[in-house]
Design a protein around this motif. Structure first.
Motif, PDB file in Angstrom:
ATOM      1  N   GLN A 140       0.830  -1.206   0.000  1.00 41.48           N
ATOM      2  CA  GLN A 140       0.000   0.000   0.000  1.00 41.48           C
ATOM      3  C   GLN A 140       0.872   1.267   0.000  1.00 41.48           C
ATOM      4  OE1 GLN A 140      -0.571  -2.665   1.965  1.00 41.48           O
ATOM      5  NE2 GLN A 140      -2.440  -3.390   0.962  1.00 41.48           N
ATOM      6  N   GLY A 141       1.974   1.228   0.761  1.00 43.84           N
ATOM      7  CA  GLY A 141       2.868   2.379   0.789  1.00 43.84           C
ATOM      8  C   GLY A 141       3.496   2.646  -0.564  1.00 43.84           C
ATOM      9  N   ASN A 142       3.943   1.585  -1.241  1.00 43.68           N
ATOM     10  CA  ASN A 142       4.524   1.749  -2.573  1.00 43.68           C
ATOM     11  C   ASN A 142       3.490   2.208  -3.592  1.00 43.68           C
ATOM     12  OD1 ASN A 142       7.470   1.003  -2.870  1.00 43.68           O
ATOM     13  ND2 ASN A 142       6.755  -0.703  -1.626  1.00 43.68           N
ATOM     14  N   ALA A 143       2.278   1.679  -3.463  1.00 39.85           N
ATOM     15  CA  ALA A 143       1.222   2.100  -4.381  1.00 39.85           C
ATOM     16  C   ALA A 143       0.911   3.583  -4.201  1.00 39.85           C
ATOM     17  CB  ALA A 143      -0.044   1.272  -4.155  1.00 39.85           C
ATOM     18  N   LEU A 144       0.840   4.016  -2.935  1.00 37.92           N
ATOM     19  CA  LEU A 144       0.569   5.426  -2.672  1.00 37.92           C
ATOM     20  C   LEU A 144       1.722   6.297  -3.148  1.00 37.92           C
ATOM     21  CD1 LEU A 144      -1.640   7.166  -1.477  1.00 37.92           C
ATOM     22  CD2 LEU A 144      -0.529   6.997   0.747  1.00 37.92           C
ATOM     23  N   PHE A 145       2.945   5.826  -2.957  1.00 37.12           N
ATOM     24  CA  PHE A 145       4.108   6.567  -3.441  1.00 37.12           C
ATOM     25  C   PHE A 145       4.088   6.671  -4.968  1.00 37.12           C
ATOM     26  CE2 PHE A 145       8.158   7.477  -0.971  1.00 37.12           C
ATOM     27  CZ  PHE A 145       7.465   8.005   0.090  1.00 37.12           C
ATOM     28  N   SER A 146       3.872   5.534  -5.653  1.00 39.16           N
ATOM     29  CA  SER A 146       3.877   5.546  -7.118  1.00 39.16           C
ATOM     30  C   SER A 146       2.730   6.382  -7.663  1.00 39.16           C
ATOM     31  CB  SER A 146       3.782   4.115  -7.662  1.00 39.16           C
ATOM     32  OG  SER A 146       4.910   3.369  -7.322  1.00 39.16           O
ATOM     33  N   GLY A 147       1.527   6.138  -7.127  1.00 40.35           N
ATOM     34  CA  GLY A 147       0.371   6.885  -7.605  1.00 40.35           C
ATOM     35  C   GLY A 147       0.491   8.367  -7.343  1.00 40.35           C
ATOM     36  N   SER A 148       0.894   8.739  -6.123  1.00 40.22           N
ATOM     37  CA  SER A 148       0.999  10.162  -5.786  1.00 40.22           C
ATOM     38  C   SER A 148       2.140  10.829  -6.535  1.00 40.22           C
ATOM     39  CB  SER A 148       1.201  10.328  -4.275  1.00 40.22           C
ATOM     40  OG  SER A 148       2.444   9.798  -3.865  1.00 40.22           O
ATOM     41  N   THR A 149       3.200  10.072  -6.816  1.00 32.85           N
ATOM     42  CA  THR A 149       4.293  10.644  -7.604  1.00 32.85           C
ATOM     43  C   THR A 149       3.804  11.077  -8.970  1.00 32.85           C
ATOM     44  OG1 THR A 149       5.998   9.373  -6.449  1.00 32.85           O
ATOM     45  CG2 THR A 149       6.534  10.171  -8.651  1.00 32.85           C
ATOM     46  N   PHE A 150       2.980  10.243  -9.589  1.00 30.29           N
ATOM     47  CA  PHE A 150       2.491  10.607 -10.916  1.00 30.29           C
ATOM     48  C   PHE A 150       1.384  11.656 -10.843  1.00 30.29           C
ATOM     49  CE2 PHE A 150       4.970   6.986 -12.170  1.00 30.29           C
ATOM     50  CZ  PHE A 150       5.426   7.359 -13.426  1.00 30.29           C
ATOM     51  N   VAL A 151       0.674  11.734  -9.725  1.00 28.83           N
ATOM     52  CA  VAL A 151      -0.240  12.870  -9.533  1.00 28.83           C
ATOM     53  C   VAL A 151       0.573  14.158  -9.401  1.00 28.83           C
ATOM     54  CG1 VAL A 151      -1.904  13.926  -7.965  1.00 28.83           C
ATOM     55  CG2 VAL A 151      -2.113  11.504  -8.539  1.00 28.83           C
ATOM     56  N   ALA A 152       1.691  14.085  -8.673  1.00 32.86           N
ATOM     57  CA  ALA A 152       2.582  15.242  -8.569  1.00 32.86           C
ATOM     58  C   ALA A 152       3.137  15.607  -9.938  1.00 32.86           C
ATOM     59  CB  ALA A 152       3.717  14.935  -7.594  1.00 32.86           C
ATOM     60  N   ILE A 153       3.488  14.586 -10.714  1.00 33.16           N
ATOM     61  CA  ILE A 153       3.939  14.822 -12.085  1.00 33.16           C
ATOM     62  C   ILE A 153       2.847  15.509 -12.889  1.00 33.16           C
ATOM     63  CG2 ILE A 153       4.551  13.677 -14.256  1.00 33.16           C
ATOM     64  CD1 ILE A 153       6.020  11.577 -12.549  1.00 33.16           C
ATOM     65  N   LEU A 154       1.618  15.027 -12.713  1.00 28.58           N
ATOM     66  CA  LEU A 154       0.472  15.619 -13.405  1.00 28.58           C
ATOM     67  C   LEU A 154       0.320  17.099 -13.050  1.00 28.58           C
ATOM     68  CD1 LEU A 154      -2.335  15.812 -14.741  1.00 28.58           C
ATOM     69  CD2 LEU A 154      -3.265  14.668 -12.723  1.00 28.58           C
ATOM     70  N   LEU A 155       0.305  17.398 -11.750  1.00 27.46           N
ATOM     71  CA  LEU A 155       0.122  18.787 -11.322  1.00 27.46           C
ATOM     72  C   LEU A 155       1.275  19.663 -11.772  1.00 27.46           C
ATOM     73  CD1 LEU A 155      -1.243  18.159  -7.711  1.00 27.46           C
ATOM     74  CD2 LEU A 155      -2.546  18.771  -9.754  1.00 27.46           C
ATOM     75  N   GLY A 156       2.508  19.156 -11.629  1.00 27.26           N
ATOM     76  CA  GLY A 156       3.667  19.916 -12.084  1.00 27.26           C
ATOM     77  C   GLY A 156       3.659  20.118 -13.579  1.00 27.26           C
ATOM     78  N   THR A 157       3.229  19.078 -14.305  1.00 25.23           N
ATOM     79  CA  THR A 157       3.145  19.150 -15.754  1.00 25.23           C
ATOM     80  C   THR A 157       2.142  20.208 -16.207  1.00 25.23           C
ATOM     81  OG1 THR A 157       3.793  16.848 -16.070  1.00 25.23           O
ATOM     82  CG2 THR A 157       2.497  17.842 -17.811  1.00 25.23           C
ATOM     83  N   ILE A 158       0.969  20.187 -15.598  1.00 27.24           N
ATOM     84  CA  ILE A 158      -0.067  21.146 -15.977  1.00 27.24           C
ATOM     85  C   ILE A 158       0.374  22.571 -15.649  1.00 27.24           C
ATOM     86  CG2 ILE A 158      -2.400  21.941 -15.485  1.00 27.24           C
ATOM     87  CD1 ILE A 158      -3.186  19.022 -15.042  1.00 27.24           C
ATOM     88  N   LEU A 159       0.818  22.780 -14.414  1.00 31.30           N
ATOM     89  CA  LEU A 159       1.195  24.128 -14.007  1.00 31.30           C
ATOM     90  C   LEU A 159       2.417  24.622 -14.785  1.00 31.30           C
ATOM     91  CD1 LEU A 159       0.671  26.525 -12.192  1.00 31.30           C
ATOM     92  CD2 LEU A 159       2.020  25.427 -10.405  1.00 31.30           C
TER      93      LEU A 159
END
Length: 420
Positions: A140-159
């Protein structure tokens, strides 16, 4: 999956890595969009500069990963995280200046420094996770890390992509990367008290450690198999992500908003795939579904290539996002990219978890350093192969089709390894 946030140390650590991933991608995508739509004049120049940028970010992983792995195992990780986040503040001060001046040379140098900072943070990040989470929560920790990393990528990418194209956008992006770096540094003080350093019997060597470290990693066969599987994912992903701007501008004849759209789809897809696989696996890690996941990635990419080759729309001007999504081809192409990323997210989480759990704790940082070293070598190789492909006259859709076929061949490796 969200229950791991109840772990006291995990929460600030989650925030530190989220802000770091967000800031990296904010800067990188602002740089790529700036080059693609303002600072370059042709498809060849755009492809060269974007590929060069990708290579410069990865090069420090090749240079510094062995040293970073030794340091991660030799010193208290909380102390190291604070020092690395402080370095990020200095790097982003330089990056803010580079954005404002729109200097390609300074932008590229800052990107190299960002890669160096990430090379030292990577072994700490994934070796610290098993120390602060019980083994039953590691998936679960790795899933949250991987998923949130790409959400961070998404937000950084958009902004980064949208913000840099605004009036005085380079000034706003320069200020933002500095502020985010400072916030990450401040949050690192909530990780808890610094303890005694781990037992590390070998002296730290700046050079000559890569091959012994690689031999040591290979002795842990299950973990090393995971490293190879992870490295292939980053080879595959590096080709896709590095070429999206060129694909959008010169094959789809669309604008920067469509670039952001595809990067968004990829990030959301990874996050969704990570969450789904964490729910399906629960506490039992295995790789039995990986052949099907690889096949799904390849078929999705081949469908995308087919859509790219079809005439998208008859338009005298560059397509905006609304016009792109108004066509059936645009919708199907978007769905293909999303599914490809979702299969990729489901593919990567079990591999990271298996790598961590199958490596002895005193060697975990070095195993992750080996992972970063091989990842970066394959990502640099992907850049070289892309440039060679363009040099011999291959189109980008042809390169992507070859990648899809190569990805299918990896299925044979997982089928051969039936014990995973």
């Amino acid at each position: 999956m969200w229950s791991v946030l109840a772990e006291k140390t995990f929460r600030p650590f989650f925030g530190v890595q989220f802000l770091g991933a967000f800031n990296d991608n904010l800067f990188k995508n602002a740089l790529v969009i700036l080059i693609t739509f303002k600072l370059s004049q042709s498809a060849e120049q755009t492809g060269l500069l974007v590929t060069l940028a990708a290579g410069l970010f990865i090069l420090p992983f090749l240079l510094f990963s062995p040293l970073a792995g030794q340091i991660a195992d030799a010193y208290d990780k909380r102390w190291l995280i604070r020092k690395i986040k402080l370095a990020e503040v200095g790097i982003m001060l330089l990056g803010g200046m580079a954005l404002i001046q729109q200097s390609i040379e300074l932008l590229m140098f800052t990107l190299f420094l960002m890669g160096a900072q990430s090379a030292f943070f990577g072994p700490i990040k994934y070796s610290f996770l098993p120390e602060i989470l019980p083994e039953k929560a590691l998936v679960q920790g790795n899933a949250l890390f991987s998923g949130s990393t790409f959400v961070a990528i998404l937000l950084g990418t958009i902004l980064g992509g949208v913000g840099v194209m605004l009036d005085k956008g380079t000034y706003w992006m320069g200020l933002t990367v500095i502020v985010v770096a400072v916030l990450g540094y401040l949050l690192s003080f909530f990780l808890g008290a610094i303890g005694s350093k781990p037992q590390y019997v070998e002296p730290i060597r700046f050079f000559g450690k890569a091959m012994p470290m690689l031999r040591q990693a290979r002795s842990h066969k299950t973990a090393f198999f995971s490293v190879l599987g992870i490295s292939w994912f980053w080879f595959f992903g590096a080709v896709i992500l590095s070429q999206i701007p060129t694909l959008v501008k010169y094959d789809l004849f669309a604008d920067d908003q469509v670039v952001v759209w595809f990067l968004t789809l990829f990030s959301i897809g990874i996050a969704v795939g990570s969450a789904v696989i964490a729910q399906r696996l629960k506490r039992q890690v295995h790789l039995r579904w990986h052949p099907a996941l690889l096949l799904g990635m390849s078929l999705s990419l081949l469908c995308a290539v087919w859509m790219i080759l079809l005439p998208l729309a008859e338009a005298e001007s560059v397509l905006g996002l609304a016009d792109f999504l108004a066509s059936s081809i645009g919708i199907l192409l978007s769905l293909s990219f999303f599914l490809m990323a979702a299969f990729g997210g489901a593919y990567i989480v079990p591999l990271y978890t298996q790598m961590q759990s199958a490596t002895p704790a005193p060697e975990r940082g070095q195993m992750i350093a080996v992972n970063n070293l091989i990842n970066s070598a394959l990502m640099v190789l992907s850049s070289i192969l892309i440039m060679l492909g363009f040099a011999i006259g291959l189109s980008l859709p042809a390169i992507l089709a070859i990648l899809a076929i190569l990805n299918i061949s990896v299925i044979l490796v997982f089928k051969k390894d039936k014990n995973r």
